[in-house]
Every structure is written in structure tokens, then in C-alpha cells.
Design a protein around this motif. Structure first.
Motif, PDB file in Angstrom:
ATOM      1  N   TRP A   1      61.446  37.128  27.911  1.00  0.00           N
ATOM      2  CA  TRP A   1      61.290  37.701  26.573  1.00  0.00           C
ATOM      3  C   TRP A   1      62.290  38.838  26.343  1.00  0.00           C
ATOM      4  O   TRP A   1      62.866  38.964  25.256  1.00  0.00           O
ATOM      5  N   ILE A   2      62.526  39.665  27.365  1.00  0.00           N
ATOM      6  CA  ILE A   2      63.474  40.776  27.229  1.00  0.00           C
ATOM      7  C   ILE A   2      64.893  40.250  27.023  1.00  0.00           C
ATOM      8  O   ILE A   2      65.637  40.733  26.163  1.00  0.00           O
ATOM      9  N   GLY A  17      65.668  37.251  25.945  1.00  0.00           N
ATOM     10  CA  GLY A  17      65.750  36.349  24.790  1.00  0.00           C
ATOM     11  C   GLY A  17      66.349  35.013  25.173  1.00  0.00           C
ATOM     12  O   GLY A  17      66.642  34.191  24.296  1.00  0.00           O
ATOM     13  N   PRO A  36      71.548  36.977  22.729  1.00  0.00           N
ATOM     14  CA  PRO A  36      70.224  37.461  22.299  1.00  0.00           C
ATOM     15  C   PRO A  36      69.864  38.807  22.938  1.00  0.00           C
ATOM     16  O   PRO A  36      69.277  39.672  22.289  1.00  0.00           O
ATOM     17  N   THR A  37      70.226  38.955  24.215  1.00  0.00           N
ATOM     18  CA  THR A  37      69.943  40.222  24.917  1.00  0.00           C
ATOM     19  C   THR A  37      70.724  41.360  24.291  1.00  0.00           C
ATOM     20  O   THR A  37      70.177  42.454  24.058  1.00  0.00           O
ATOM     21  N   ASP A  52      71.889  41.572  21.242  1.00  0.00           N
ATOM     22  CA  ASP A  52      71.333  41.870  19.914  1.00  0.00           C
ATOM     23  C   ASP A  52      70.095  42.750  20.033  1.00  0.00           C
ATOM     24  O   ASP A  52      69.929  43.723  19.288  1.00  0.00           O
ATOM     25  N   ARG A  53      69.203  42.399  20.950  1.00  0.00           N
ATOM     26  CA  ARG A  53      67.964  43.161  21.112  1.00  0.00           C
ATOM     27  C   ARG A  53      68.240  44.575  21.602  1.00  0.00           C
ATOM     28  O   ARG A  53      67.670  45.542  21.092  1.00  0.00           O
ATOM     29  N   LEU A  76      67.444  48.132  19.692  1.00  0.00           N
ATOM     30  CA  LEU A  76      66.596  49.140  20.340  1.00  0.00           C
ATOM     31  C   LEU A  76      67.357  50.452  20.554  1.00  0.00           C
ATOM     32  O   LEU A  76      66.816  51.538  20.348  1.00  0.00           O
TER      33      LEU A  76
END
Length: 471
Positions: free
Chosen positions: A178-179, A181, A188-189, A191-192, A196
Motif C-alpha cells: 500500500w505504501i 502503491g 506511484p510511490t 507520487d504518494r 505527503l
């Protein structure tokens, strides 16, 4: 709001005051906020932390305008776009990078001052907890920002940290997925982590800083003597040992800010990499998923926790150790129950214990930056034991104890050290020969404390505390 005074004001300020309490806020938090008159050098760091936070937000906004949060462009948007193509981009980028290190340096000094003068004791327990939440949020902010340059060390360092969540039984793999992505660290990582780092955690930091300052002004500032100035007031309710924060301490803080900015700018212009400590040379190399660096480690301000993590052969125990290392700091107000706040009036061993705590943390920081060789890993294990031993000693030093109680404390701690060593041998992490050679580090410290406390109780006993602050 003080409506009587706001009604008397005329012009623009009176108009604003009748709608928003600017003047009353200035009086409450600056001109009529009475701080102890014996502040010293250690009290510069609170205001410097606010300055660095503002600088980080401003420089971060500028960097966000030019940064490309995707794995194909992230590295080049920083090292080519910002550093070479954007006017003064190199200056802003170095300000931000060095500001992160300055932030941690200031907060470590700030925490050390709190330990020295008992700023965590009643009535400031909540103030301490909010401060520690700030520190945890700052560590998260640094971690999320570490991936953004997309260099070799950023990429692989983030991989290692994210994999730690996989050590959690049952749900660990799902949390790590989930972390990220995805199944691997990628777009995805990035972007997250970008979201944050730029929005979520800074918002939390700003809120916590606001709460921290409100809590501070509610209970009042501590001082090097650990004496409550609110206990001695004149007929008007003004503390006899206090002075208005403005103009006295605002002028003093301006001097501290000037010294800090001079050093800060000197590093930006002459040594922005900080001898490879602030900017790792591997982060000037684009990330390569097929080439793992021979030595992966975080930046200097998180290396103590990395040394604790790799000291254990079991990843889950290492993660639990990290949780305990953060968690035990939250418990300090309840571990140290001695009524005397400042180390000025505590026994010699109380001062020694704080210095040993700081030294063990610095030693772990050094060891975490070294290669993962057996010698450094073993020393990391021993200094981890020493780090946690200081909190156990903190409880012991709350009062003078009997011979039998002291012996019991020593036996329990020694037994714990030997039991952990036996487990290390059973899992094949180390041999008895190598462990025995370093056992003296934690065992020698507690033996000196407990034996010294019994031979000479004055080393533990408190000194008379004056009624008024000493200038």
C-alpha cells in the motif's frame, strides 16, 4: 478580546482590533508574556526552529514549481532544471537541503536542553509530548523527502525503509504494498511521497508548532534553575523573576538568528554537500534498479535509528526496537519522577546519565553511517543497550535507594544483558567470544552508577533548590 482597549483605538488598527484580536494577541504572546530572566544559550534553538521551518516552507514552495514527480524526470528536474536552468535554483535547492539538516540539528539541541533543565516535568508533560510528536512528524517529513531526488541512495534507502513494514506479521506485506502503491518502488510511490512531503506532513507540522507554542504560553517557559516564576508575583500579578518576551528576548533572538544565518550561508556558498554528510555523493547518480549500492544508509539525522535497526538479526525485533526508541522519549516525564527539575540541583550521576544518553545517540549515529560489517553492527548493538540503559538508570535516580534495592536493580539489568547475548548466540548472530569483549560497555556503565550510588550517596542526592531564579 479586551474590548475596552480595542474600542479606544482609532484608525486602521482600531478597526482591525474590533474584528480580530491582534493587539490582545500581541500582548498575550509577546509584550506581556513574561519569560524567566535567566535564559541562556540553550534557549536560542526554539526561535531558530521556527525560522528554519519558515525557510523550509518558502524554499519548498519554489522547488515544487519546478520539480517533476515522475521517475523519468525527477532526477533531471533537480540536477539539470533546478540546479542549472532556473535562475538561483541552485541557491534555493541548497537552502532546502541544508535547512533539513539544520532543522534536525536545532531540534536535537532543543531536546537536549529539555532533558538538562527538566522541561518535561509537571506542568509541562503535554508540552513535551507535543514536542515529541513534532519530532516524529519531522522524521516522517525527512523520509518522504529523501526519495524525491530519485538518486541511487534515495531510491535504495527508501526501498530498505519500506521493506521494514513487511516485517509486521500477517499484514506487513499488504502495508508495504500500500505504501509503495505497487510491488516495487516506482511512479506511484513517488507520487504518494511527493504529496505527503509537500502537503500532508507540513500541514501537520504547522498545526503541531501552533499547539506547542500555545501549550508553552499556557504553562509558561521553564528556566535553567527549574523554578516556576509564576510562584512569585507582585501585587499586579507580574512574576518578580520574569521580563517581557518583547523587546528583551526578541532582540536576543535576533542576535542568535544573525549568527545562525551567517553559518547557514557559509555552508551554502562554500560547503553545500557538508563533506558528503548532508548530500551523499551517490545521490548525484540517477537511480538504477539493477545496481544496488554496496552500502545503503539514511542521512545523518536518522542514522542512529538505522544503527539500532541493523543491530538485530531479526527484522521484526529491529522494527520493535525503533518503535521503542521513539516511544521511550514520550515516557520521559513519567520515568524521571524526581521533584527537582534542573540538573543544576541534581546529583552528579543525573548529569552523567544525560551526557551518556546523548553520547550513545551520537555513537549510534556514527555507527549507522559505517559499512554493515560485524564490528560496527556489534558496537551498534552495545550502544543500543547503553541508550536504553540510561532510561532505566533515570528511574533508579529518582531517589536514594537501599543496598538491597540497588543490588536487585543491578542483577536484573545484568541478567537482561546476558539473556539477550545468549539469544544472539543461539540465532548465530555473534559468538560468545565477540560478545564478551564488548559487554563492558552497558554493564560497566550500570555498575559504575549503582556501585557509586552506594559508596557515595551524595552522587545521587539532590542539592538545595533556591526559592528564586539565580541570575
Amino acid at each position: 478580546m479586551d474590548t475596552s482597549q480595542s474600542e479606544q483605538k482609532t484608525g486602521l488598527m482600531g478597526w482591525i482590533d474590533r474584528r480580530f484580536p491582534v493587539t490582545s494577541m500581541m500582548r498575550e504572546h509577546l509584550t506581556e508574556y513574561y519569560a524567566p530572566k535567566n535564559f541562556n544559550f540553550w534557549y536560542f534553538f526554539g526561535s531558530l526552529l521556527i525560522l528554519v521551518l519558515v525557510l523550509q516552507i518558502l524554499t519548498g514552495i519554489f522547488l515544487t514549481m519546478h520539480y517533476q514527480p515522475n521517475e523519468k524526470m525527477a532526477f533531471w528536474s533537480i540536477n539539470q532544471g533546478i540546479m542549472n536552468d532556473v535562475t538561483a535554483g541552485w541557491f534555493i535547492r541548497y537552502m532546502h537541503v541544508l535547512g533539513a539538516s539544520a532543522f534536525f540539528l536545532m531540534i536535537y539541541f532543543h531536546i537536549f536542553r529539555g532533558l538538562l533543565y527538566g522541561s518535561y516535568k509537571r506542568p509541562r508533560e503535554l508540552l513535551w509530548i507535543v514536542g515529541m510528536l513534532l519530532y516524529v512528524a519531522l522524521c516522517a517529513e525527512a523520509f518522504f523527502g529523501y526519495l524525491l531526488p530519485w538518486g541511487q541512495m534515495s531510491y535504495w534507502g527508501s526501498n530498505v525503509v519500506i521493506s521494514l513494514f513487511g516485517a509486521i506479521p500477517v499484514i506487513g506485506g499488504a502495508i508495504a504494498h500500500w505504501i509503495r502503491g505497487d510491488f516495487v518502488v516506482g511512479d506511484p510511490t513517488l507520487d504518494r511521497f511527493f504529496a505527503l512531503h509537500v502537503i500532508a506532513v507540513p500541514l501537520v507540522l504547522i498545526i503541531l508548532v501552533f499547539v506547542h507554542i500555545l501549550a508553552l504560553h499556557q504553562v509558561g517557559s521553564n528556566n535553567p534553575d527549574g523554578i516556576e516564576i509564576k510562584d512569585h508575583k507582585n501585587a499586579d500579578g507580574v512574576p518578580l523573576d520574569g521580563i517581557p518576551f518583547h523587546p528583551y528576548y526578541t532582540v536576543k533572538d535576533i542576535f542568535g538568528v544573525s549568527i545562525f544565518l551567517a553559518i547557514y550561508m557559509a555552508f551554502i556558498f562554500f560547503k553545500p554537500s557538508g563533506w558528503g554528510i548532508v548530500l551523499d555523493k551517490l545521490n548525484y547518480v540517477p537511480s538504477n534498479v539493477l545496481k544496488t549500492p554496496p552500502d545503503i544508509h539514511p542521512l545523518w539525522y536518522l542514522t542512529p535509528y538505522y544503527a539500532m535497526l541493523r543491530a538485530w538479526p531479526n527484522k521484526l525485533i529491529g522494527v520493535l526496537n525503533l518503535v521503542c526508541a521513539y516511544g521511550v522519549m514520550f515516557l520521559v516525564p513519567w520515568l524521571d519522577r524526581n521533584p527537582v527539575k534542573s540538573v543544576r540541583f541534581r546529583g552528579l550521576f543525573a548529569r552523567v546519565n544525560i551526557l551518556v544518553l546523548a553520547f550513545s545517540f551520537l555513537a549510534l549515529g556514527y555507527l549507522g553511517d559505517q559499512k554493515a560489517e560485524t564490528f560496527y553492527v556489534l558496537l551498534g548493538f552495545r550502544f543500543t543497550e547503553l541508550f536504553f540503559s540510561t532510561f532505566w538508570v533515570m528511574i533508579y535516580l529518582n531517589r536514594v535507594r537501599s543496598h538491597l534495592a540497588t543490588l536487585a536493580w543491578w542483577v536484573v539489568m545484568t541478567g537482561f544483558f546476558v539473556a539477550v547475548d545468549a539469544w544472539m548466540v543461539s540465532v548465530g548472530a555473534h559468538s560468545w567470544g565477540t560478545l564478551v569483549h564488548t559487554l563492558w560497555i552497558p554493564l560497566g556503565y550500570i555498575t559504575i552508577i549503582f556501585l557509586g550510588a552506594r559508596i557515595k550517596p551524595s552522587l545521587v542526592a539532590n542539592k538545595p533548590v533556591p526559592e528564586r531564579v539565580q541570575v
